[in-house]
Design a protein around this motif. Structure first.
Motif: not given
Length: 215
Positions: A28-33
């Protein structure tokens, strides 16, 4: 491209988190806080980030952490920027319509920053915003775009909710979901359309498209 030697030593207790971070970035390209409560602290730690970066560079990628916005993202490795076959790997090309929708979503995100914990908009309010920008989209196209944006951690919503009251969470990763040349093309279209409407204003079909689909 220079030779790459893989020298990483993952402790047994960190192996599963390391694997999950790699797979999440590739998926998914992103890892979010604010979304990935366990993965983000792991990947944002300097030593772990170096190991993840070292691993990803073997396949032409790298990892970048934007601490201010709480976004960790997969990016092309600088060393492989000109390598044929790797340059566009794992890059999603949005349609022009989807770029228009991304612009609207980013505008709504900026308008809502700082008001509440999390950044949410109802589907009904978002549709009104889309109409105000004269973006012509059907319900089917909107649903397909939402699913794609959710897959790549740009927005989030409950699959079980429907109707205008459905809550859509907007993520700061929206600001990184652009292909610059296509963004510039879409922006020019907006400017051109705005100028033509000033010269000869006309009625938009967007409202009818969405309202008919909603009925």
């Amino acid at each position: 491209m220079s030779d790459i030697s893989l020298r990483i030593d993952i402790k047994e207790e960190n192996r599963q988190m390391f694997q999950r971070c790699i797979r999440k970035l590739l998926e998914s390209t992103f890892i979010l806080r604010e979304k990935d409560e366990k993965l983000y602290p792991f990947v944002s730690r300097e030593s772990n980030r170096q190991d993840i970066s070292e691993y990803l560079r073997m396949i032409g990628f790298d990892v970048m952490v934007e601490e201010k916005s709480g976004v960790c993202m997969l990016i092309p490795s600088e060393e492989d920027a000109d390598t044929v076959g790797l340059k566009r790997a794992n890059v999603v090309t949005f349609s022009t319509l989807q770029y228009h929708l991304l612009l609207v979503l980013w505008e709504v995100y900026l308008e809502n920053v700082g008001y509440n914990e999390g950044n949410y908009v109802s589907k009904g309010d978002l549709i009104d915003k889309i109409k105000s920008y004269d973006v012509q989209v059907t319900r089917t196209e909107l649903a397909a775009a939402f699913r794609l944006f959710k897959k790549y951690s740009l927005i989030n919503f409950s699959e079980g909710e429907e109707g205008e009251e459905m809550k859509i969470q907007l993520y700061p990763s929206l600001q990184f979901g652009w292909n610059l040349p296509q963004f510039q093309t879409v922006a020019r279209e907006y400017l051109k359309k705005g100028k033509s409407e000033t010269d000869s204003p006309g009625e938009s079909d967007t409202s009818e498209d969405l309202e008919e689909e909603e009925e």
